[in-house]
Enzyme design. Structure first.
Site, mmCIF file in Angstrom:
data_model
loop_
_atom_site.group_PDB
_atom_site.id
_atom_site.type_symbol
_atom_site.label_atom_id
_atom_site.label_comp_id
_atom_site.label_asym_id
_atom_site.label_seq_id
_atom_site.Cartn_x
_atom_site.Cartn_y
_atom_site.Cartn_z
ATOM 1 N N CYS A 267 -71.687 33.846 -12.244
ATOM 2 C CA CYS A 267 -70.378 34.181 -12.787
ATOM 3 C C CYS A 267 -70.366 34.054 -14.315
ATOM 4 O O CYS A 267 -70.967 34.868 -15.000
ATOM 5 C CB CYS A 267 -69.308 33.326 -12.119
ATOM 6 S SG CYS A 267 -67.637 34.010 -12.301
ATOM 7 N N HIS A 360 -70.181 34.659 -6.577
ATOM 8 C CA HIS A 360 -70.300 33.243 -6.230
ATOM 9 C C HIS A 360 -71.130 33.063 -4.958
ATOM 10 O O HIS A 360 -70.584 33.136 -3.853
ATOM 11 C CB HIS A 360 -68.909 32.636 -6.011
ATOM 12 C CG HIS A 360 -68.109 32.453 -7.253
ATOM 13 N ND1 HIS A 360 -67.326 31.348 -7.482
ATOM 14 C CD2 HIS A 360 -67.978 33.233 -8.350
ATOM 15 C CE1 HIS A 360 -66.737 31.468 -8.669
ATOM 16 N NE2 HIS A 360 -67.109 32.606 -9.198
ATOM 17 N N GLU A 362 -72.284 30.399 -3.683
ATOM 18 C CA GLU A 362 -71.909 29.211 -2.902
ATOM 19 C C GLU A 362 -70.832 29.573 -1.875
ATOM 20 O O GLU A 362 -70.711 28.918 -0.843
ATOM 21 C CB GLU A 362 -71.427 28.095 -3.824
ATOM 22 C CG GLU A 362 -69.983 28.130 -4.224
ATOM 23 C CD GLU A 362 -69.628 29.281 -5.132
ATOM 24 O OE1 GLU A 362 -68.469 29.718 -5.109
ATOM 25 O OE2 GLU A 362 -70.524 29.766 -5.870
#
Length: 389
Positions: A267, A360, A362
């Protein structure tokens, strides 16, 4: 519609900087707030979204019409607080219905003094933002909503813009801390906290990586002090604000690249890698936010459904290799909706030296198509250590 009767809520108004108004009812705390109006297309994961530091100074408009049905719990926060400046929903749930819930979403918004608005046409608002672009907005409820509209509009127009905003230091940790590796320790990584989400160091730790999370203002000496002989890799996190303001962080990253330390960024970290390699960044019309954005990994040819939260992007050529002072760079990932750059790779002497993605991986709260990128980082550190032996 499943919402509370209007008499149980104060009147509220949403004022966009171009003068458009939406009238509804208060949701969460009663009062006033200003920020950048952005919309999120995720149908789930609102708790993770609200506690994502990347949403600092932004007012989130939820495109899913019904919000709050699973309440909030003590496990899914991505940081220590809600960072969103305000919250806009159409139909709030009357009560949560989930075995993990500890309180309602609205109770949490009230407890953290987050001003919101409900019972407005969020579809019309989203279409307006898509056509006109993200813009500043104010939410006003209770006594604040009773002031004359021109006065409210002036408050919105006098609020700070996102372009030119340096916000990473406002959301970063103020002290270094360590997330221990799970199982056998394989590597040590210095992670620069530009607005890091809690799930990110946990996913690194599950791969045997000891993560030293550092404040955004850290220097190259701070990075090199990690580990017994310096870090095996460096990670730059997600975060809010305009990447064009992050000169110190870009200078730090260039020092990392000069030393040949394996690098992974997500990001905001992707945008800073772009700047470190000599590319410019620019503001998107309305950005990518949500957990359902299609991205192609050009390395594998696979299409991933990914989680996004960014209003800026890297301006790099999609189909050309660029020569940089640190090696050859190219675009590794691209958004299939609009061809926005979603990832970069840096190669030196034919070998991968650094990489980043705009989204992202995660993915709290999902999807998990991009979790392999943490393995790619582990592989990069392993290959670099073997070459240096």
């Amino acid at each position: 519609m499943l919402n509370l009767p209007s008499q149980h809520r104060d009147e509220a108004v949403l004022v966009l900087e171009d003068g458009r108004l939406f009238r509804g009812s208060s949701y969460g705390a009663v009062g006033e707030t200003v920020g950048e109006a952005v919309f999120s297309t995720g149908m789930t994961g609102y708790q993770e979204t609200l506690t994502d530091p990347s949403y600092h100074r932004q007012v989130i408009v939820m495109t899913a019409p019904h919000v709050g049905n699973t309440g909030v719990n003590i496990d899914d926060d991505e940081s220590s607080r809600i960072w969103a400046a305000g919250y806009v929903v159409r139909d709030p749930a009357i009560r949560p219905s989930n075995w993990r819930s500890s309180r309602s979403l609205e109770d949490e918004l009230r407890a953290q003094q987050v001003v919101g608005i409900c019972q407005i046409d969020t579809r019309a608002l989203t279409r307006h933002l898509r056509e006109r672009g993200s813009m500043r907005v104010g939410l006003f409820s209770g006594a604040a909503a009773e002031r004359p509209t021109p006065q409210l509009l002036d408050l919105v127009k006098n609020s700070p813009q996102m372009t030119g905003a340096a916000l990473a230091a406002e959301v970063s940790t103020d002290h270094r801390y360590v997330v221990a590796a799970e199982g056998e320790k394989r590597f040590t990584v210095a992670a620069l906290d530009l607005g890091i989400k809690a799930m990110t160091p946990l996913l690194l730790a599950r791969r045997g990586i000891e993560v030293h999370v550092l404040p955004a203002a850290s220097t190259i000496d701070d990075v090199l002090a990690v580990g017994d002989a310096g870090p095996d890799g460096v990670f730059f996190s997600n975060g809010p604000g305009d990447p064009a303001t992050a000169d110190a962080e870009v200078a730090l990253l260039r020092e990392v690249l000069r030393r040949g330390i394996p690098f992974f960024g997500i990001c905001f970290g992707n945008q800073l890698l772009g700047r470190a390699l000599g590319f410019d960044t620019y503001k998107l019309k309305y950005g990518h936010r949500g957990i359902n954005q299609p991205v192609m990994d050009r390395t594998t040819g696979k299409v991933e459904v990914t989680a996004h939260n960014h209003g800026f992007a890297v301006d790099a050529p999609l189909d050309a290799t660029s020569q940089t002072p640190f090696g050859q760079a190219h675009v590794s990932h691209v958004c299939l909706n609009d061809d926005v750059v979603e990832g970069l790779e840096l190669r030196r002497a034919g070998r991968l030296a650094a990489f980043s993605v705009q989204y992202h991986p995660e993915a709290a709260a999902g999807p998990h198509d991009a979790a392999y990128l943490f393995d790619r980082f582990s592989d990069l550190m392993l290959e670099t250590s073997e070459v240096s032996v």
